[in-house]
Design a protein around this motif. Structure first.
Motif, PDB file in Angstrom:
ATOM      1  N   LEU A 135       0.757  -1.037   0.039  1.00 53.26           N
ATOM      2  CA  LEU A 135       0.298   0.007   0.063  1.00 53.26           C
ATOM      3  C   LEU A 135       0.558   1.215  -0.050  1.00 53.26           C
ATOM      4  O   LEU A 135       0.715   2.194  -0.202  1.00 53.26           O
ATOM      5  CB  LEU A 135      -0.661   0.249   1.532  1.00 53.26           C
ATOM      6  N   GLN A 136       1.840   0.767   0.700  1.00 58.01           N
ATOM      7  CA  GLN A 136       2.428   2.222   1.116  1.00 58.01           C
ATOM      8  C   GLN A 136       3.860   2.862  -0.275  1.00 58.01           C
ATOM      9  O   GLN A 136       3.678   4.068  -1.217  1.00 58.01           O
ATOM     10  CB  GLN A 136       4.003   2.639   1.748  1.00 58.01           C
ATOM     11  N   ASN A 137       3.605   1.703  -0.944  1.00 55.87           N
ATOM     12  CA  ASN A 137       4.683   1.924  -2.544  1.00 55.87           C
ATOM     13  C   ASN A 137       3.299   2.313  -3.616  1.00 55.87           C
ATOM     14  O   ASN A 137       3.677   3.194  -4.673  1.00 55.87           O
ATOM     15  CB  ASN A 137       5.314   0.772  -2.883  1.00 55.87           C
ATOM     16  N   ALA A 138       2.466   1.835  -3.297  1.00 50.50           N
ATOM     17  CA  ALA A 138       1.111   2.430  -3.854  1.00 50.50           C
ATOM     18  C   ALA A 138       0.909   3.708  -4.046  1.00 50.50           C
ATOM     19  O   ALA A 138       0.603   4.410  -4.756  1.00 50.50           O
ATOM     20  CB  ALA A 138       0.259   1.682  -3.909  1.00 50.50           C
ATOM     21  N   LEU A 139       0.787   4.050  -2.466  1.00 48.73           N
ATOM     22  CA  LEU A 139       1.375   5.378  -2.761  1.00 48.73           C
ATOM     23  C   LEU A 139       1.960   6.301  -3.134  1.00 48.73           C
ATOM     24  O   LEU A 139       1.673   7.803  -3.477  1.00 48.73           O
ATOM     25  CB  LEU A 139       1.152   5.341  -0.654  1.00 48.73           C
ATOM     26  N   ILE A 140       2.798   6.085  -3.444  1.00 49.16           N
ATOM     27  CA  ILE A 140       4.187   6.990  -3.872  1.00 49.16           C
ATOM     28  C   ILE A 140       4.507   6.427  -5.534  1.00 49.16           C
ATOM     29  O   ILE A 140       4.384   7.797  -5.728  1.00 49.16           O
ATOM     30  CB  ILE A 140       5.954   6.075  -3.125  1.00 49.16           C
ATOM     31  N   ALA A 141       3.651   5.506  -5.480  1.00 53.00           N
ATOM     32  CA  ALA A 141       3.761   5.366  -7.209  1.00 53.00           C
ATOM     33  C   ALA A 141       1.943   6.842  -7.673  1.00 53.00           C
ATOM     34  O   ALA A 141       2.753   6.811  -8.371  1.00 53.00           O
ATOM     35  CB  ALA A 141       3.164   4.244  -7.935  1.00 53.00           C
ATOM     36  N   ILE A 142       1.567   6.550  -7.070  1.00 50.75           N
ATOM     37  CA  ILE A 142       0.523   7.485  -7.709  1.00 50.75           C
ATOM     38  C   ILE A 142       0.853   9.458  -7.180  1.00 50.75           C
ATOM     39  O   ILE A 142       0.377   9.800  -8.152  1.00 50.75           O
ATOM     40  CB  ILE A 142      -0.812   7.326  -6.632  1.00 50.75           C
ATOM     41  N   ALA A 143       0.845   9.178  -6.063  1.00 52.15           N
ATOM     42  CA  ALA A 143       1.723  10.760  -5.907  1.00 52.15           C
ATOM     43  C   ALA A 143       2.670  10.961  -7.470  1.00 52.15           C
ATOM     44  O   ALA A 143       3.219  12.332  -7.537  1.00 52.15           O
ATOM     45  CB  ALA A 143       2.468  10.728  -4.414  1.00 52.15           C
ATOM     46  N   ILE A 144       3.733  10.071  -7.777  1.00 47.12           N
ATOM     47  CA  ILE A 144       4.547   9.906  -8.621  1.00 47.12           C
ATOM     48  C   ILE A 144       3.952  10.229 -10.105  1.00 47.12           C
ATOM     49  O   ILE A 144       4.289  11.421 -10.524  1.00 47.12           O
ATOM     50  CB  ILE A 144       5.425   9.154  -8.889  1.00 47.12           C
ATOM     51  N   ILE A 145       3.205   9.694 -10.110  1.00 47.67           N
ATOM     52  CA  ILE A 145       2.455   9.339 -11.549  1.00 47.67           C
ATOM     53  C   ILE A 145       1.162  11.274 -11.417  1.00 47.67           C
ATOM     54  O   ILE A 145       1.584  11.850 -12.473  1.00 47.67           O
ATOM     55  CB  ILE A 145       1.297   9.426 -11.714  1.00 47.67           C
ATOM     56  N   ASN A 146       1.150  11.576 -10.885  1.00 50.33           N
ATOM     57  CA  ASN A 146       0.707  13.456  -9.877  1.00 50.33           C
ATOM     58  C   ASN A 146       1.183  14.818 -10.164  1.00 50.33           C
ATOM     59  O   ASN A 146       0.698  15.464 -10.005  1.00 50.33           O
ATOM     60  CB  ASN A 146      -0.509  12.860  -9.259  1.00 50.33           C
ATOM     61  N   ILE A 147       2.323  14.145  -9.950  1.00 52.05           N
ATOM     62  CA  ILE A 147       3.154  15.271  -9.862  1.00 52.05           C
ATOM     63  C   ILE A 147       3.529  15.809 -11.125  1.00 52.05           C
ATOM     64  O   ILE A 147       3.695  17.671 -11.038  1.00 52.05           O
ATOM     65  CB  ILE A 147       4.731  14.898  -9.010  1.00 52.05           C
TER      66      ILE A 147
END
Length: 311
Positions: free
Chosen positions: A172-184
């Protein structure tokens, strides 16, 4: 002479005692000139925005009050009552291992809203910072940052998220990081375009002429005047982040069992669509309603913050 003296005394009385002025200006009229109060006033008139706010408020309270709303554990299994239809005992039925779906939906609201909040917050902070630097300083700095944004935007967002999670590992934590990266890059492009339109304004040039440092100009003048599109995108981004988290959970790359994440619940119920459709319906409706709520709020904020839409 006496008439002129009386006129002067009357003018002095009006100046020293404003209460004697025949004016209809009161505190309410002055307060309404505030842009944020004006925005709130328009939002209150927007029925769709109010509906979206009530939907999100419902799910926030639903998640916070989950321990009080149900006596079941979200990970407690009861194989004797597996795939039970909705009833007075299990309002939303049970899943393939006998877990109460209503309980898992309630606790899943916490997970989905937390993912949306932290992912959007991370994307907002880094995207806004990079967008302001690129737009304000320009030249080679703008070129480098803009090309990074272009590279990230060249990939379909869900494929980029899958690639990031595949590198970091499924959690879940890595999914959160991935979602943040694609929205930057989304926040970065919006802020960059806004900063470019503001940096040559007269009040910015006046601040430079007074010797104000670049950092203070950015954070005290440019950032406040760029807040409107950032707020709208952040609100809309909540719904997108929750949808992306559900997609990653459905693919098994997000929250791992027994975490009650709505996307993972959908993935676990796909083999029982005909036998037990309630295992699929309730998580799907929850995702739909939360995304709808944030989209309605985002549309309402866009209309309230855009002067053209107000007119």
């Amino acid at each position: 002479m006496s008439a002129e003296k009386n006129n002067k005394q009357g003018q002095q009385l009006l100046l020293t005692n404003p209460a004697t002025l025949d004016s209809h200006i009161d505190e309410d009229d002055i307060e309404e000139t505030s842009p944020w109060k004006d925005t709130c006033k328009h939002l209150k008139k927007n029925r769709f925005a109010i509906t979206g706010f009530l939907i999100i408020l419902f799910f926030v309270l639903f998640g916070l009050l989950a321990p009080l709303l149900t006596s079941y554990s979200y990970q407690g299994q009861d194989l004797a009552n597996r795939l039970q239809p909705p009833s007075s005992e299990h309002w939303f039925g049970t899943d393939d291992v006998g877990r109460d779906i209503f309980t898992r939906i309630a606790y899943g609201a916490r997970v989905s809203l937390q993912v949306g909040f932290f992912a959007v917050t991370g994307a907002l902070v880094f995207g806004t910072l990079l967008g302001m630097i690129a737009g304000y300083f320009g030249r080679w700095i703008d070129t480098i940052i803009s090309r990074i944004f272009d590279i990230l935007l060249a990939f379909p967002s869900i494929l980029l998220a899958i690639a990031v999670v595949a590198i970091l590992g499924a959690s879940l934590q890595n999914a959160l990081i991935a979602i943040a990266i694609i929205n930057i890059p989304i926040f970065g492009r919006i802020v960059r375009s806004k900063v470019i339109s503001l940096r040559e304004e007269e009040f910015i040039m006046a601040a430079r002429a007074q010797g104000m440092k670049n950092g203070r100009i950015i954070f005290h003048h440019i950032l406040p005047n760029s807040a409107a599109p950032i707020i709208v995108q952040a609100t809309l981004g909540f719904g997108t982040a929750i949808l992306d988290a559900a997609a990653l959970g459905f693919l098994g790359l997000g929250a791992q069992p027994p975490t009650p994440e709505w996307g993972a619940m959908l993935a676990g119920s796909r083999d029982f669509i005909q036998l037990a459709p309630w295992t699929l319906i309730f998580p799907g409706i929850s995702i739909m309603l939360v995304v709808l709520g944030f989209n309605l709020i985002g549309d309402g904020l866009r209309d309230a913050l855009d002067p053209k839409m107000k007119n």
